[in-house]
Design a protein around this motif. Structure first.
Motif, PDB file in Angstrom:
ATOM      1  N   LYS A  40       0.852  -1.194   0.000  1.00 14.21           N
ATOM      2  CA  LYS A  40       0.000   0.000   0.000  1.00 14.21           C
ATOM      3  C   LYS A  40       0.882   1.237   0.000  1.00 14.21           C
ATOM      4  O   LYS A  40       2.026   1.213   0.476  1.00 14.21           O
ATOM      5  CB  LYS A  40      -0.965  -0.014   1.179  1.00 14.21           C
ATOM      6  N   ASP A  41       0.359   2.293  -0.554  1.00 13.73           N
ATOM      7  CA  ASP A  41       1.122   3.536  -0.637  1.00 13.73           C
ATOM      8  C   ASP A  41       1.472   4.048   0.759  1.00 13.73           C
ATOM      9  O   ASP A  41       0.647   4.025   1.669  1.00 13.73           O
ATOM     10  CB  ASP A  41       0.324   4.615  -1.374  1.00 13.73           C
ATOM     11  N   GLU A  42       2.690   4.501   0.889  1.00  8.04           N
ATOM     12  CA  GLU A  42       3.173   5.149   2.111  1.00  8.04           C
ATOM     13  C   GLU A  42       3.911   6.409   1.690  1.00  8.04           C
ATOM     14  O   GLU A  42       4.616   6.407   0.681  1.00  8.04           O
ATOM     15  CB  GLU A  42       4.135   4.236   2.888  1.00  8.04           C
ATOM     16  N   LYS A  43       3.778   7.455   2.458  1.00  9.86           N
ATOM     17  CA  LYS A  43       4.422   8.726   2.160  1.00  9.86           C
ATOM     18  C   LYS A  43       5.947   8.577   2.077  1.00  9.86           C
ATOM     19  O   LYS A  43       6.607   9.250   1.298  1.00  9.86           O
ATOM     20  CB  LYS A  43       4.033   9.741   3.246  1.00  9.86           C
ATOM     21  N   TRP A  44       6.489   7.664   2.860  1.00 11.83           N
ATOM     22  CA  TRP A  44       7.933   7.489   2.938  1.00 11.83           C
ATOM     23  C   TRP A  44       8.487   6.504   1.902  1.00 11.83           C
ATOM     24  O   TRP A  44       9.691   6.403   1.734  1.00 11.83           O
ATOM     25  CB  TRP A  44       8.337   7.046   4.343  1.00 11.83           C
ATOM     26  N   ARG A  45       7.628   5.758   1.194  1.00 15.31           N
ATOM     27  CA  ARG A  45       8.094   4.863   0.134  1.00 15.31           C
ATOM     28  C   ARG A  45       7.764   5.517  -1.194  1.00 15.31           C
ATOM     29  O   ARG A  45       6.658   5.434  -1.701  1.00 15.31           O
ATOM     30  CB  ARG A  45       7.459   3.476   0.217  1.00 15.31           C
ATOM     31  N   HIS A 123      13.177   5.129  -0.654  1.00 19.61           N
ATOM     32  CA  HIS A 123      12.617   5.533   0.639  1.00 19.61           C
ATOM     33  C   HIS A 123      13.060   6.940   0.996  1.00 19.61           C
ATOM     34  O   HIS A 123      14.189   7.329   0.723  1.00 19.61           O
ATOM     35  CB  HIS A 123      13.124   4.610   1.759  1.00 19.61           C
ATOM     36  N   GLU A 135       6.750   7.857  10.849  1.00 16.47           N
ATOM     37  CA  GLU A 135       6.974   7.512   9.441  1.00 16.47           C
ATOM     38  C   GLU A 135       8.453   7.255   9.159  1.00 16.47           C
ATOM     39  O   GLU A 135       8.805   6.327   8.419  1.00 16.47           O
ATOM     40  CB  GLU A 135       6.440   8.624   8.537  1.00 16.47           C
ATOM     41  N   ALA A 138       9.208   3.812  10.394  1.00 16.56           N
ATOM     42  CA  ALA A 138       8.655   2.780   9.499  1.00 16.56           C
ATOM     43  C   ALA A 138       9.542   2.617   8.266  1.00 16.56           C
ATOM     44  O   ALA A 138       9.810   1.489   7.827  1.00 16.56           O
ATOM     45  CB  ALA A 138       7.229   3.141   9.091  1.00 16.56           C
TER      46      ALA A 138
END
Length: 174
Positions: A40-45, A123, A135, A138
């Motif tokens: 799933k989308d993550e701000k940090w990936r 990242h 974040e 993570a």
């Protein structure tokens, strides 16, 4: 990340997981079937995608990214995919690729002499990039888990449990 590949792709925010296609001797194979789920989308990936690469020159001959693997499915959750990587579409079909299925995708090496599949992650991992401390933690944890990969199934199984299982999919050679 094998030390012999230091500098192959220079980017301090990137992590690479490589798989080589055995093409000689009794273990020769025609391609790879990669079954996984787009995280799933993550701000940090910032990036998740695969590249078909020529090992000796590091030339990228093909690529597919998370949005292509996900298709029309929501980025808020994991999306399962089956990626067939081979020299030709015919080889991919021999390995089970079905172009009528929306979850099936193909990536071609197009005759590379030493074909490699690269799974690439980018990242962000510092607070000055607009991330909260949670974040950042993570992102650092995902990078830590990826750095443990050594190419063995035992390590893959030991470190890819729970939510981390989506990161590095299993490969079946055909």
């Amino acid at each position: 990340r094998p030390s012999s590949l230091g500098g192959m792709f220079v980017n301090s925010n990137a992590m690479y997981v490589l798989a080589l296609l055995p093409e000689e001797g009794r273990h020769a194979k025609r391609g790879m079937r990669v079954e996984g789920a787009v995280p799933k989308d993550e701000k940090w990936r910032a990036f998740f995608g695969f590249m078909a690469v020529e090992y000796t020159t590091t030339a990228t001959v093909g690529s597919i990214i998370d949005t292509q693997l996900r298709g029309k499915r929501s980025s808020a959750s994991e999306a399962k995919y089956v990626l067939h990587v081979a020299h030709t579409v015919e080889d991919a079909k021999a390995g089970g690729y079905d172009p009528t299925r929306s979850d099936h995708h193909v990536l071609l090496w197009k005759g590379c002499k030493q074909p490699v599949l690269v799974l690439r992650f980018l990242h962000f991992f510092c607070e000055r990039e607009g991330l909260s401390s949670t974040e950042v933690q993570a992102a650092r944890e995902e990078r830590r888990v990826l750095s443990l990969m050594d190419g063995t199934r035992a390590t893959h199984s030991a470190h890819m449990n729970g939510g981390s299982a989506v990161l590095v999919p299993s490969i079946t050679y055909f």
